[in-house]
Design a protein around this motif. Structure first.
Motif, PDB file in Angstrom:
ATOM      1  N   UNK A 232      -9.546   0.502 -13.552  1.00  0.00           N
ATOM      2  CA  UNK A 232      -9.201  -0.050 -12.234  1.00  0.00           C
ATOM      3  C   UNK A 232     -10.474  -0.497 -11.536  1.00  0.00           C
ATOM      4  N   UNK A 233     -11.338  -1.141 -12.297  1.00  0.00           N
ATOM      5  CA  UNK A 233     -12.591  -1.662 -11.739  1.00  0.00           C
ATOM      6  C   UNK A 233     -12.359  -3.025 -11.092  1.00  0.00           C
ATOM      7  N   UNK A 234     -13.368  -3.860 -11.136  1.00  0.00           N
ATOM      8  CA  UNK A 234     -13.290  -5.168 -10.459  1.00  0.00           C
ATOM      9  C   UNK A 234     -12.064  -5.971 -10.882  1.00  0.00           C
ATOM     10  N   UNK A 235     -11.830  -6.058 -12.196  1.00  0.00           N
ATOM     11  CA  UNK A 235     -10.700  -6.867 -12.673  1.00  0.00           C
ATOM     12  C   UNK A 235      -9.393  -6.087 -12.531  1.00  0.00           C
ATOM     13  N   UNK A 236      -9.403  -4.820 -13.000  1.00  0.00           N
ATOM     14  CA  UNK A 236      -8.172  -4.025 -13.028  1.00  0.00           C
ATOM     15  C   UNK A 236      -7.480  -3.955 -11.676  1.00  0.00           C
ATOM     16  N   UNK A 237      -8.235  -3.723 -10.624  1.00  0.00           N
ATOM     17  CA  UNK A 237      -7.625  -3.538  -9.299  1.00  0.00           C
ATOM     18  C   UNK A 237      -6.998  -4.849  -8.804  1.00  0.00           C
ATOM     19  N   UNK A 238      -7.670  -5.959  -9.079  1.00  0.00           N
ATOM     20  CA  UNK A 238      -7.111  -7.267  -8.695  1.00  0.00           C
ATOM     21  C   UNK A 238      -5.861  -7.580  -9.517  1.00  0.00           C
ATOM     22  N   UNK A 239      -5.932  -7.203 -10.788  1.00  0.00           N
ATOM     23  CA  UNK A 239      -4.782  -7.442 -11.669  1.00  0.00           C
ATOM     24  C   UNK A 239      -3.545  -6.720 -11.123  1.00  0.00           C
ATOM     25  N   UNK A 240      -3.731  -5.474 -10.702  1.00  0.00           N
ATOM     26  CA  UNK A 240      -2.602  -4.696 -10.172  1.00  0.00           C
ATOM     27  C   UNK A 240      -2.011  -5.420  -8.957  1.00  0.00           C
ATOM     28  N   UNK A 241      -2.889  -5.917  -8.096  1.00  0.00           N
ATOM     29  CA  UNK A 241      -2.433  -6.654  -6.914  1.00  0.00           C
ATOM     30  C   UNK A 241      -1.562  -7.858  -7.325  1.00  0.00           C
ATOM     31  N   UNK A 242      -2.056  -8.656  -8.272  1.00  0.00           N
ATOM     32  CA  UNK A 242      -1.304  -9.844  -8.699  1.00  0.00           C
ATOM     33  C   UNK A 242       0.012  -9.460  -9.388  1.00  0.00           C
ATOM     34  N   UNK A 243      -0.012  -8.349 -10.117  1.00  0.00           N
ATOM     35  CA  UNK A 243       1.215  -7.928 -10.816  1.00  0.00           C
ATOM     36  C   UNK A 243       2.302  -7.542  -9.815  1.00  0.00           C
ATOM     37  N   UNK A 244       1.909  -6.836  -8.752  1.00  0.00           N
ATOM     38  CA  UNK A 244       2.914  -6.494  -7.738  1.00  0.00           C
ATOM     39  C   UNK A 244       3.440  -7.761  -7.058  1.00  0.00           C
ATOM     40  N   UNK A 245       2.536  -8.742  -6.880  1.00  0.00           N
ATOM     41  CA  UNK A 245       2.995 -10.014  -6.289  1.00  0.00           C
ATOM     42  C   UNK A 245       4.009 -10.713  -7.202  1.00  0.00           C
ATOM     43  N   UNK A 246       3.935 -10.397  -8.501  1.00  0.00           N
ATOM     44  CA  UNK A 246       4.888 -10.988  -9.467  1.00  0.00           C
ATOM     45  C   UNK A 246       6.128 -10.109  -9.625  1.00  0.00           C
ATOM     46  N   UNK A 247       6.261  -9.108  -8.755  1.00  0.00           N
ATOM     47  CA  UNK A 247       7.445  -8.227  -8.741  1.00  0.00           C
ATOM     48  C   UNK A 247       7.643  -7.405 -10.012  1.00  0.00           C
ATOM     49  N   UNK A 248       6.550  -6.922 -10.576  1.00  0.00           N
ATOM     50  CA  UNK A 248       6.727  -6.016 -11.714  1.00  0.00           C
ATOM     51  C   UNK A 248       7.400  -4.742 -11.215  1.00  0.00           C
ATOM     52  N   UNK A 249       8.080  -4.023 -12.131  1.00  0.00           N
ATOM     53  CA  UNK A 249       8.802  -2.813 -11.717  1.00  0.00           C
ATOM     54  C   UNK A 249       7.830  -1.661 -11.458  1.00  0.00           C
ATOM     55  N   UNK A 250       6.831  -1.542 -12.338  1.00  0.00           N
ATOM     56  CA  UNK A 250       5.907  -0.413 -12.213  1.00  0.00           C
ATOM     57  C   UNK A 250       4.562  -0.732 -12.862  1.00  0.00           C
ATOM     58  N   UNK A 251       3.512  -0.174 -12.280  1.00  0.00           N
ATOM     59  CA  UNK A 251       2.199  -0.235 -12.932  1.00  0.00           C
ATOM     60  C   UNK A 251       1.742   1.202 -13.186  1.00  0.00           C
TER      61      UNK A 251
END
Ligand code: NAD
Length: 436
Positions: A232-251
């Motif tokens: 959950x470093x520089x890329x990971x944390x941003x990725x999580x943000x974008x995934x929630x914006x894409x309405x994933x069920x869970x991270x």
């Protein structure tokens, strides 16, 4: 006779000093079809390279120096320069042996050839590797300043056949120090007119790769999916943000740094994030039940030991060199029916940002944005789809297909400068660079 490959970088430095060597190189000789050392005493290393068919891929040149201060071994690995100057970041890392040091530079520079070619950049492949000397305080700003300024001098003396940038273990401050002694560096800090940290764009690129992979499996979107994220470093944390914006069920995510986990829990409060702290070297996240696994921490985590336990249908993440052995592990994943999206296809946005730096800045730059759209033939989405479809048609693992495609693209000569990198290397040899 000492085995030069099995000794540590510091022991090699002692050996070199005893032989009056500060700079040395291994350069591929086209007519003899083998690499040749600058000094006879280094022939055993050249023999190792010539006998090595996994990591040594006829690299055009490997240039190494010992720093004048702090006894640090610094290398510039230039793999292929038909498309343009060898470009890729510099890794500052601890290596147990000279062989580890060389293999990292060889693998990473060839990886950059593939990444740059598939991204349609007019750049070749190169990578810097600096072996940390554990006898000095590598966190001391003055020590770092000296180390990275000397690295810049190396870039200057290589006349631009390699252009460096930030990578694992280096910071924007280090890049600023390199810039003090050379102009052959990109990924500069914003305050020096550079493009700064590219992690947000990299995370967006990974999402594009995931979307292409989902489409290959007849899905329509990331909505409702469960994603496992390692790191959950520089890329990971941003990725999580974008995934929630894409309405994933869970991270489901993890990091070895408790502060980052706590920060993420706070930031994504109310979202379905299951975050945990793991110990260094703990790769159990790879066994998580999820639709897509996104390695965003370290490389070489996909191995014969970890692959049999993976439950995800798709692997797509930002970490460089995820496969411990590109051919063996690509096939193992393929045989398990898991769709693997090669890292160098989707994590290109860092180098894309860097490649544009010398051309100035415009807002919403189309030369950057087109990598993230769905139409451009070289976009992450289209290239990923192309590779995955071709791999399916040929019944072969995707990384295998991606490397073949990248190899074809990588030998297209630069439209203006042709194979100028080779000319630069020839001039370095003629002028006895190693004496400079
Ligand atoms: P980073 O150092 O900011 O983040 C990596 C994170 O992984 C760290 O927080 C670290 O604590 C964590 N980590 C290490 N081992 C772990 C483990 N076993 N389990 C869980 N977490 C672990 O790096 P980054 O910039 O986010 O890059 C992530 C990966 O993507 C790296 O491999 C990098 O080389 C690659 N990459 C990054 C970019 C970019 O733009 N930043 C571009 C291309 C490739």
């Amino acid at each position: 006779m000492v085995d030069l490959l099995k000794i540590s970088p510091q022991e090699l430095i002692t050996f070199l000093r005893e032989n009056g060597i500060r700079r040395f190189h291994f350069v591929y000789n086209q007519s003899e079809k083998k690499c040749k050392p600058s000094h006879e005493v280094l022939q055993p290393i050249a023999d190792f390279l010539n006998g090595e068919d996994r990591d040594y891929l006829e690299h055009e040149g490997i240039f190494i120096q010992i720093t004048k201060e702090h006894d640090v071994l610094q290398g510039a690995f230039v793999h292929r320069t038909q498309r343009g100057q060898g470009a890729g970041g510099t890794r500052f890392w601890g290596y147990n042996t000279v062989e580890d040091f060389l293999r990292d530079g060889l693998r990473l520079s060839a990886g950059m050839t593939h990444k740059n070619a598939l991204a349609g950049l007019w750049w070749g492949g190169g990578k810097g590797v600096i072996a940390r000397n554990s006898q000095v305080d590598n966190r001391d700003p003055q020590v770092r300043q000296a180390i990275f300024q000397e690295y810049g001098e190396l870039m200057t003396d290589l006349r631009g056949c390699y252009v460096t940038a930030e990578d694992v273990g280096t910071t924007t401050t280090d890049i600023g120090n390199i810039f003090a002694t050379t102009r052959f560096v990109t990924c500069l800090p914003l305050e020096l007119g550079g493009s700064g940290n590219p992690s947000t764009a990299t995370a967006r690129g990974v999402v594009r790769g995931m979307e292409a992979a989902v489409e290959m499996l007849n899905g329509s979107s990331l909505s409702g999916k469960t994603i496992g994220v390692q790191g959950m470093g520089h890329v990971g944390i941003q990725l999580i943000q974008f995934l929630f914006e894409k309405n994933v069920a869970q991270v489901i995510a993890c990091d070895i740094n408790p502060d980052l986990v706590a920060q993420a829990e706070k930031e994504f409060f109310g979202k379905n994030l299951q975050a945990s702290v793991v110990s260094k070297g703990d790769n159990s996240i790879l066994e998580t039940s999820c639709d897509i696994l996104a390695p965003c921490a370290t490389g070489a985590i996909l191995t014969p030991q970890s692959i049999p336990n993976i439950k995800a249908k798709i692997i797509c993440g930002a970490a460089n060199n995820q496969l411990e052995d590109a051919h063996r592990d690509d096939r193992l994943i393929f045989e398990r029916g898991i769709l693997y999206v090669p890292d160098f296809l989707v994590n290109r946005m860092g180098i894309v940002n860097c490649s544009n730096e010398q051309y100035g800045y415009v807002k919403n730059d189309q030369f950057i944005e087109r990598h993230l759209d769905q139409e451009w033939e070289y976009s992450i989405y289209q290239k990923t789809l192309k590779v995955l479809k071709l791999a399916r048609e040929n019944g072969e693992p995707p990384a295998h297909t991606a490397i073949k495609l990248a190899d074809e693209l990588s030998i297209l000569p630069h439209p203006i400068f042709g194979h100028r990198g080779q000319k630069i290397i020839d001039s370095l040899i003629k002028d006895q660079w190693f004496k400079s």
